[in-house]
Write a protein that holds these residues in place. Structure first.
Motif, mmCIF file in Angstrom:
data_model
loop_
_atom_site.group_PDB
_atom_site.id
_atom_site.type_symbol
_atom_site.label_atom_id
_atom_site.label_comp_id
_atom_site.label_asym_id
_atom_site.label_seq_id
_atom_site.Cartn_x
_atom_site.Cartn_y
_atom_site.Cartn_z
ATOM 1 N N GLU A 120 -10.959 -13.897 -14.915
ATOM 2 C CA GLU A 120 -10.995 -14.705 -16.135
ATOM 3 C C GLU A 120 -11.633 -13.913 -17.279
ATOM 4 O O GLU A 120 -11.160 -13.963 -18.420
ATOM 5 C CB GLU A 120 -11.787 -15.993 -15.898
ATOM 6 C CG GLU A 120 -11.099 -16.996 -15.013
ATOM 7 C CD GLU A 120 -12.005 -18.161 -14.627
ATOM 8 O OE1 GLU A 120 -13.081 -18.340 -15.251
ATOM 9 O OE2 GLU A 120 -11.645 -18.890 -13.684
ATOM 10 N N ALA A 121 -12.706 -13.182 -16.977
ATOM 11 C CA ALA A 121 -13.439 -12.443 -18.004
ATOM 12 C C ALA A 121 -12.612 -11.304 -18.588
ATOM 13 O O ALA A 121 -12.747 -10.980 -19.770
ATOM 14 C CB ALA A 121 -14.751 -11.907 -17.438
ATOM 15 N N ILE A 122 -11.752 -10.687 -17.788
ATOM 16 C CA ILE A 122 -10.969 -9.533 -18.272
ATOM 17 C C ILE A 122 -9.486 -9.871 -18.378
ATOM 18 O O ILE A 122 -8.638 -8.981 -18.318
ATOM 19 C CB ILE A 122 -11.193 -8.287 -17.381
ATOM 20 C CG1 ILE A 122 -10.730 -8.520 -15.947
ATOM 21 C CG2 ILE A 122 -12.653 -7.835 -17.442
ATOM 22 C CD1 ILE A 122 -10.733 -7.269 -15.073
ATOM 23 N N LEU A 130 -8.229 -1.188 -17.135
ATOM 24 C CA LEU A 130 -9.048 -1.369 -15.943
ATOM 25 C C LEU A 130 -9.112 -0.086 -15.126
ATOM 26 O O LEU A 130 -10.179 0.300 -14.645
ATOM 27 C CB LEU A 130 -8.525 -2.527 -15.091
ATOM 28 C CG LEU A 130 -9.322 -2.808 -13.820
ATOM 29 C CD1 LEU A 130 -10.784 -3.117 -14.136
ATOM 30 C CD2 LEU A 130 -8.702 -3.941 -13.040
ATOM 31 N N GLN A 131 -7.988 0.590 -14.971
ATOM 32 C CA GLN A 131 -7.976 1.845 -14.209
ATOM 33 C C GLN A 131 -8.852 2.907 -14.865
ATOM 34 O O GLN A 131 -9.522 3.679 -14.168
ATOM 35 C CB GLN A 131 -6.546 2.351 -14.029
ATOM 36 C CG GLN A 131 -5.693 1.487 -13.107
ATOM 37 C CD GLN A 131 -6.337 1.238 -11.752
ATOM 38 O OE1 GLN A 131 -6.864 2.140 -11.116
ATOM 39 N NE2 GLN A 131 -6.312 -0.012 -11.307
ATOM 40 N N GLN A 132 -8.871 2.964 -16.210
ATOM 41 C CA GLN A 132 -9.750 3.903 -16.912
ATOM 42 C C GLN A 132 -11.216 3.596 -16.615
ATOM 43 O O GLN A 132 -12.011 4.504 -16.365
ATOM 44 C CB GLN A 132 -9.503 3.848 -18.421
ATOM 45 C CG GLN A 132 -8.205 4.458 -18.848
ATOM 46 C CD GLN A 132 -7.932 4.236 -20.333
ATOM 47 O OE1 GLN A 132 -8.546 3.414 -20.986
ATOM 48 N NE2 GLN A 132 -6.969 4.991 -20.855
ATOM 49 N N LEU A 133 -11.564 2.309 -16.646
ATOM 50 C CA LEU A 133 -12.945 1.923 -16.337
ATOM 51 C C LEU A 133 -13.291 2.290 -14.901
ATOM 52 O O LEU A 133 -14.359 2.857 -14.636
ATOM 53 C CB LEU A 133 -13.161 0.423 -16.557
ATOM 54 C CG LEU A 133 -14.539 -0.106 -16.153
ATOM 55 C CD1 LEU A 133 -15.647 0.546 -16.977
ATOM 56 C CD2 LEU A 133 -14.584 -1.617 -16.274
ATOM 57 N N LEU A 134 -12.398 1.982 -13.964
ATOM 58 C CA LEU A 134 -12.654 2.289 -12.558
ATOM 59 C C LEU A 134 -12.838 3.789 -12.338
ATOM 60 O O LEU A 134 -13.727 4.207 -11.599
ATOM 61 C CB LEU A 134 -11.526 1.754 -11.680
ATOM 62 C CG LEU A 134 -11.416 0.231 -11.596
ATOM 63 C CD1 LEU A 134 -10.172 -0.175 -10.829
ATOM 64 C CD2 LEU A 134 -12.661 -0.382 -11.005
#
Length: 151
Positions: A120-122, A130-134
């Motif tokens: 929900e937050a993202i 998301l993959q960049q953050l991971l």
């Protein structure tokens, strides 16, 4: 090389993220009608699930609590029916905490609710973001795995 000011910003963001995660955890516990575990109980059950067979002193070290605090957490989890103590296969005089079926089920529900909250937050993120953050988090984690030196 990263500038000291940038490192300070990163430290501030990490502190804020940890604080926010704890606040969200507390709110989720309050609103959950028993579906969410308190932070210490969730961490304990997660550590036991990840490393069935860990002695209490190892769990205490990983959770950064004293052995007596860990014993109280384990006793509480046993009272709730989430953990049992099983014989240590290496030292039959010792016991190890192990998840019960109920402990595994409550941990699954806890993680599902965390995942639901995060999704929900993202919700407005792309998979690429998301993959960049991971990738960045994995690199940061790898870079800081070593103990802090005492220069």
């Amino acid at each position: 090389m990263v500038a000291p000011d940038s490192a300070e910003v990163l430290i501030d963001h990490l502190r804020d993220l940890i604080r926010q995660a704890r606040e969200v955890s507390a709110v989720l516990v309050h609103e959950s009608d028993g579906e969410m575990l308190t932070e210490p109980l969730g961490v304990l059950l997660s550590h036991v699930a990840a490393g069935q067979g860990r002695r209490c002193n190892v769990l205490a070290d990983r959770m950064r609590v004293t052995p007596s605090t860990m014993s109280r957490h384990i006793a509480h989890a046993e009272e709730l029916g989430y953990l049992d103590r099983v014989p240590d296969p290496v030292d039959r005089r010792a016991t190890l905490p192990a998840l019960t079926d109920e402990g595994a089920a409550v941990l699954r529900r806890h993680r599902a609710r965390q995942r639901e909250w995060l999704l929900e937050a993202i919700a407005d993120w792309t998979d690429e973001e998301l993959q960049q953050l991971l990738s960045g988090l994995a690199r940061l984690r790898s870079s800081i795995q070593h103990p802090v030196s005492t220069h």
